[in-house]
Design an enzyme around this catalytic site. Structure first.
Site, PDB file in Angstrom:
ATOM      1  N   CYS A  17       0.842  -1.201   0.000  1.00  0.00           N
ATOM      2  CA  CYS A  17       0.000   0.000   0.000  1.00  0.00           C
ATOM      3  C   CYS A  17       0.870   1.241   0.000  1.00  0.00           C
ATOM      4  CB  CYS A  17      -0.925   0.003   1.220  1.00  0.00           C
ATOM      5  SG  CYS A  17      -0.050   0.148   2.786  1.00  0.00           S
ATOM      6  N   CYS A  20       3.413   1.747   2.774  1.00  0.00           N
ATOM      7  CA  CYS A  20       4.667   1.015   2.567  1.00  0.00           C
ATOM      8  C   CYS A  20       5.624   1.868   1.737  1.00  0.00           C
ATOM      9  CB  CYS A  20       4.414  -0.301   1.848  1.00  0.00           C
ATOM     10  SG  CYS A  20       3.328  -1.460   2.675  1.00  0.00           S
ATOM     11  N   ASP A 455       7.805  24.599 -34.515  1.00  0.00           N
ATOM     12  CA  ASP A 455       8.904  24.891 -35.429  1.00  0.00           C
ATOM     13  C   ASP A 455       8.457  24.508 -36.843  1.00  0.00           C
ATOM     14  OD1 ASP A 455      11.635  25.287 -36.373  1.00  0.00           O
ATOM     15  OD2 ASP A 455      11.700  23.101 -36.486  1.00  0.00           O
TER      16      ASP A 455
END
Length: 759
Positions: A17, A20, A455
Site C-alpha cells: 500500500c 509502505c 517549429d
C-alpha cells in the site's frame, strides 16, 4: 553523471500500500546524499546516490524498513539487445525488466496466490453458509466452522499476516496491519467464545443479525466474517496482481522485441550478446533486425510498427539507418551494427518509459503523505468506535463488530494504486503508439497547456527539399530543362541540387563540373555550357533573365528557394531558360494535425528562422493564423518566454539543435523523433513516429490519463470518507466491508486499464 552521482533501480518485495511506499522512501532518503522515488505499481525504487556509496547500503536501508530488495542490473553493451529474460535482471533475483510485478508468492516452491485463493474460497463457502443460514446449523456446526475457518484465516491470510509481522518488527503499520487486526480479532473472538463462552454448546444457533442486535457476546462467533474477508482480500489481491502484469505488458513487449541470435555475413550464427559495433550481419525476409545499424547492401521494406505505431512499412536501401527490433517484411539486408546492448534505440526507449513509470505526480505525492499517517489514525478510530459503543450501553459484540468493520474498510490500498497504475498503463500505451513520455510531470503539463508553438522545418514540413515547380522560357520544354539542368545538379551534394536531380527521368553525363560555394554550379552537358544557381549567379555568368521568367523568380522566392538555370547554344552566349522552385514540402498530415490541435482548444503558433514569405505560405497551407518568422535560436527562447509571460501555458514542438533551448524553456517540450538528439534530450515527450499527428495523440493521451488519475483518486478518497462513518455507526457488516475494500482496489486497476484501448 558529472557530479559523481549514480543511479540505480531496486526491485522491492513486500510493499502492499501507499504507506509502505512512504516508509521505504523515508528510510532510503535517511541515507546521506540519497534521493529516491518508490513506485507501488512497479514495486521498484529509482535511487540517486553518491558515487562512493555501496549499493548494499541501499538494500540494507530497505530491509531496515521491513522489506526485501535487490539491485536491478542495468544491461551493458555486452548484454542482449532488448533485455531478454536472461539479461537485464537483478543479480540475485528474478524480477522482470521494466514495469515488472513480482510477489512473495511467486517464488519457486511457494504456494501461488491463485491456489491460495481457490482453496480458501472452497473452505470459506460452507463457513459463511452455516453462519448466515440458521436452518443449516446442525448440532456442532460452530466447531466445524472453526476447523474450516482456521486454515483460511491462518494459511490463506498468511501473505497479509507475514507482512504485518515483518513491519511490526520495524515499528511500521501498513494496510496489512489493518487486515491482520480485523480478521485476527474476529477469529480470536470466536475461538474465545467457543472455548470460554457459551457459543460452543452443542445445539447453539444464531442468525445473521445486524450490528447492535441484542444477545450475549459470548454466544456469537464470527468465523464467517474472518473467512469471507480473507477470501475477498485474496481475490482482490489476485485480480490486482494479474491486472498490474497486464498494465506493464507494453514495456515488456518493447523489451522482448530484440533478436536472440544473429547471422553474420560469413554465415555463422552467434548469440546477440557477442555482436559488436562494426560487425556486419544478415537480415532475411521476416526476420528481426538484430540491432541498430546502417544498411550496406540490399533493399527491403521494414515494419517499424512496434516502435512507431505506424503500420506502413518503410523502404530502406544502402545507406539507410535501421533500428533493432524492427522486422524486414521482404528483401535481404546486410547491416553494419552501429550500436549494441544498452546503447540501442530500443534500450533507450525502454529506459525512458521505465523512468516515466517510476516517477510520481504531485497528486501521487499528496496521496502518499496522507496514506503514511492513515493506518495509525484508522487503528485509533477503531478503538474509539469500540469504546463509543460500550459507553453508549450497547452489547460488546456490536461494538466489536463495528470496530472490525472500521479496520477492514479503511485499508488505503486503492489510494496507493490510483496514480501509479494509470501512469504505468498510459506511458506504456504511449510507447506502443510511438509516444515516449518522460514522466508524470510531463503528463500534468501536457494536460494544462493552452498554446502550441511549432517549429517549421522538420516539424510542420518534412525537412527535405523537393522540387515544387518548373517554369521555362519559350521554346524550351520542362522535360528538356530537367534533363539538362538535372545532369549538372546531380554532381552536387547540396540539398537544393539533389531535389532537382531527384526529378530527373533519365541519367545524362556531365563534364567539367564545378561548384561555386554558396552561389551555384556549372558544367558541360550534351556539349553545352550549363549553369544553375541563385538569381544573381545568372548575372555572374553573363546571362540575361527573360521577362517571362522574372515573375516566377519573385513568386518562388516568396515560398522557398529559387534556382535560375540556363545554357548557351553552340557558339552563343548563355541564356537563362528555366526557373526551378524548390521548397521544404509540408508533411501530408500537418494540416489535419493543426486542425485537431485547434479542436482541442489549443492556440497554434508557427515559429521559424525562415523568412516571412516562406513562413506565411506554410502557415496558410496548414491553417495557422499566427506566425513568428526570422528568429534565431535565442530568439525562439525569447518568444516562448514572451508567450509564457502573457499567461500562456506553452508547449514547444521542434526537431533541431536550434530548438533544444526553446524546448527546455517551454512548459512542455515535444521533440520529433527523427530530429537531433539534443532536441530529444531537452524535451518532455519524444515522438518516435516523427509526424505531427503524434503530438496531438500525445496531448490527448495525457489528458485522458490525468482524467483517469483524478477519477481513481476521487473514488479512493470518497470510498474511505463515506465508508468509515458507516462502519463506525454499525451500518456496515465486516464481510461487506471486506468485499468493498477489495473491490475498490480492483476498480482502480480496471479503470486504469481502460487506457489500453487508447487510439
Amino acid at each position: 553523471m558529472d557530479d559523481g552521482t549514480r543511479q540505480a533501480t531496486l526491485d522491492i518485495e513486500g510493499m502492499t500500500c501507499a504507506s509502505c511506499v512512504a516508509r521505504v522512501e523515508k528510510r532510503l532518503q535517511a541515507v546521506d546524499g540519497v534521493s529516491a522515488s518508490v513506485n507501488l505499481a512497479t514495486e521498484s525504487a529509482r535511487v540517486s546516490y553518491p558515487g562512493d556509496l555501496d549499493e548494499a547500503r541501499l538494500v540494507a536501508a530497505i530491509r531496515e524498513a521491513g522489506y526485501d530488495a535487490r539491485v536491478r542490473r542495468t544491461a551493458g553493451p555486452d548484454d542482449a539487445v532488448g533485455g531478454t529474460p536472461e539479461h537485464g535482471h537483478a543479480e540475485h533475483g528474478h524480477a522482470e525488466h521494466g514495469g515488472h510485478v513480482h510477489d512473495l508468492e511467486d517464488r519457486p516452491g511457494s504456494v501461488s496466490l491463485r491456489t491460495r485463493t481457490i482453496v480458501s474460497a472452497v473452505l470459506a463457502v460452507p463457513v459463511v453458509a452455516l453462519g448466515m443460514v440458521p436452518a443449516w446449523q446442525f448440532p456442532g456446526w460452530q466447531w466445524v466452522s472453526l476447523v474450516l475457518a482456521t486454515p483460511v484465516v491462518l494459511w490463506g491470510g498468511w501473505p497479509f499476516h507475514r507482512a504485518t509481522f515483518v513491519n511490526a518488527r520495524h515499528g511500521a503499520m501498513t494496510m496489512d496491519t489493518l487486515i491482520t487486526l480485523g480478521t485476527g480479532a474476529a477469529y480470536l473472538w470466536s475461538v474465545w467464545a467457543l472455548v470460554f463462552g457459551t457459543a460452543g454448546r452443542i445445539g447453539m444457533t444464531h442468525g445473521f443479525e445486524p450490528v447492535g442486535a441484542a444477545g450475549e457476546a459470548s454466544s456469537l462467533v464470527y468465523f464467517e466474517v474472518a473467512s469471507a474477508v480473507t477470501v475477498f482480500l485474496l481475490l482482490g489481491r489476485f485480480v490486482e496482481q494479474r491486472s498490474k502484469r497486464r498494465a506493464g505488458s507494453a514495456l515488456r513487449a518493447l523489451m522482448e522485441l530484440g533478436a536472440k541470435d544473429v547471422e553474420l555475413v560469413d554465415g555463422t550464427t552467434i548469440p546477440i550478446e557477442r555482436l559488436r559495433v562494426g560487425d556486419a550481419f544478415v537480415v532475411r525476409p521476416g526476420q528481426k533486425v538484430a540491432t541498430d545499424g546502417r544498411v550496406i547492401d540490399g533493399v527491403a521494406s521494414v515494419d517499424e510498427s512496434m516502435l512507431t505505431g505506424e503500420s506502413v512499412p518503410v523502404d530502406v536501401e544502402p545507406g539507410a539507418v535501421v533500428t533493432g527490433g524492427t522486422i524486414a517484411t521482404d528483401g535481404r539486408l546486410v547491416v553494419e551494427a552501429s550500436s549494441v546492448g544498452a546503447d540501442t534505440r530500443l534500450a533507450r526507449i525502454a529506459r525512458l518509459v521505465e523512468d516515466a513509470q517510476s516517477g510520481k505526480s504531485r497528486v501521487q505525492r499528496l496521496a502518499d503523505r496522507i496514506s503514511a499517517v492513515f493506518v495509525p489514525i484508522v487503528i485509533v478510530l477503531a478503538a474509539l468506535t469500540l469504546v463509543g459503543w460500550l459507553l453508549a450501553g450497547q452489547p460488546v459484540a456490536a461494538g466489536f463488530t463495528a470496530a472490525v468493520a472500521v479496520l477492514i474498510i479503511a485499508c488505503p490500498c486503492a489510494l496507493g494504486l490510483a496514480t501509479p497504475i494509470a501512469i504505468l498503463v498510459g506511458t506504456g500505451r504511449g510507447a506502443q503508439r510511438g509516444i515516449l513520455i518522460t514522466g508524470p510531470e510531463a503528463l500534468e503539463q501536457a494536460e494544462r497547456i493552452d498554446t502550441v508553438v511549432l517549429d517549421k522545418t522538420g516539424t510542420v514540413t518534412s525537412g527535405r527539399m523537393t522540387l515544387s515547380g518548373v517554369t521555362v522560357a519559350s521554346g524550351v520544354t520542362s522535360a528538356d530543362a530537367l534533363r539538362i539542368v538535372g545532369a549538372v545538379e546531380s554532381a552536387s551534394e547540396h540539398p537544393v541540387a539533389r531535389a532537382i536531380a531527384a526529378a530527373m527521368t533519365e541519367a545524362v553525363p556531365v563534364r567539367d563540373f564545378r561548384s561555386h560555394a554558396g552561389r551555384g554550379v556549372t558544367g558541360v552537358v550534351e556539349g553545352m555550357p550549363v549553369f544553375a544557381g541563385r538569381p544573381a549567379f545568372a548575372g555572374e555568368q553573363g546571362a540575361m533573365v527573360p521577362p517571362e521568367l522574372v515573375g516566377a523568380v519573385v513568386a518562388g522566392e516568396e515560398r522557398g528557394t529559387v534556382v535560375v538555370a540556363g545554357w548557351a547554344d553552340p557558339g552563343g552566349a548563355p541564356v537563362a531558360r528555366a526557373v526551378f522552385a524548390v521548397a521544404d514540402a509540408v508533411r501530408p498530415d500537418s494540416a489535419d494535425a493543426v486542425a485537431r490541435l485547434q479542436s482541442l482548444g489549443l492556440r497554434a503558433v508557427l515559429l521559424t528562422g525562415d523568412n516571412a514569405g516562406v513562413a506565411a505560405a506554410v502557415a496558410d497551407e496548414v491553417g495557422i493564423d499566427e506566425v513568428i518568422a526570422g528568429v534565431f535560436p535565442e530568439g525562439k527562447v525569447a518568444e516562448v518566454e514572451r508567450l509564457r509571460a502573457r499567461g500562456g501555458r506553452v508547449a514547444m514542438i521542434g526537431d533541431g539543435v536550434n530548438d533544444a533551448a526553446a524546448l527546455a524553456t517551454a512548459d512542455l517540450g515535444i521533440a520529433m523523433g527523427g530530429g537531433a538528439d539534443a532536441a530529444m534530450h531537452a524535451s518532455d515527450i519524444t515522438l518516435v513516429r516523427g509526424d505531427l499527428s503524434a503530438a496531438v495523440d500525445a496531448i490527448r493521451l495525457s489528458r485522458r490519463t490525468m482524467r483517469i488519475i483524478r477519477g481513481n483518486l476521487f473514488w479512493a478518497f470518497a470510498y474511505n470518507v463515506a465508508a468509515l462513518p458507516l462502519a463506525a455507526l454499525g451500518l456496515l457488516n465486516p464481510m461487506i466491508a471486506g468485499a468493498a475494500m477489495a473491490f475498490s482496489s480492483v476498480f482502480v486497476v480496471l479503470n486504469s486499464l481502460r487506457l489500453r484501448s487508447f487510439r
